[in-house]
Design a protein around this motif. Sequence first.
Motif: not given
Length: 130
Positions: A20-26, A35-40, A72-75, A87-89
């Motif tokens: 995952v790139r381009n995340l807020p630094f904080k 965020i990611f736990g919503k998908y599994g 990946v598809d949703h985020l 978001v990439m593999y």
Amino acid sequence: MSAKSINSRLPPEVNRILYVRNLPFKITSEELYQIFGKYGAVYQIRLGERGRDTKGTAFVVYEDIYDAKRAVDHLSGFNVGGRYLVVMYYQPAKFERRANAEEKKKELEELRRQVKAKKQQLANNANQTE
């Protein structure tokens, strides 16, 4: 019918590890889990270090490959803190090539610095003998 029950073939680049790139630094690990736990089920999250080139990045490891694909598809392009996520593999070969290229670039810069110093030294020696 769930995605797992369909005998569909996934593209070869699909795996459980996301980059995952381009995340807020904080952003915190806890926020990423939300965020990611919503998908599994998330197995692990590793945030990049703030003081290094890796800030604003993270690795997210899912327990199931289909959950990773859904994330990946949703985020991809999802807005978090005014920034759009990329978001990439995770593709180890690509990361290794990039690391090797950076290493070679550093070697080349060092060689150039040495050549420049040697030229300066030769020029100084030539001026002293005149």
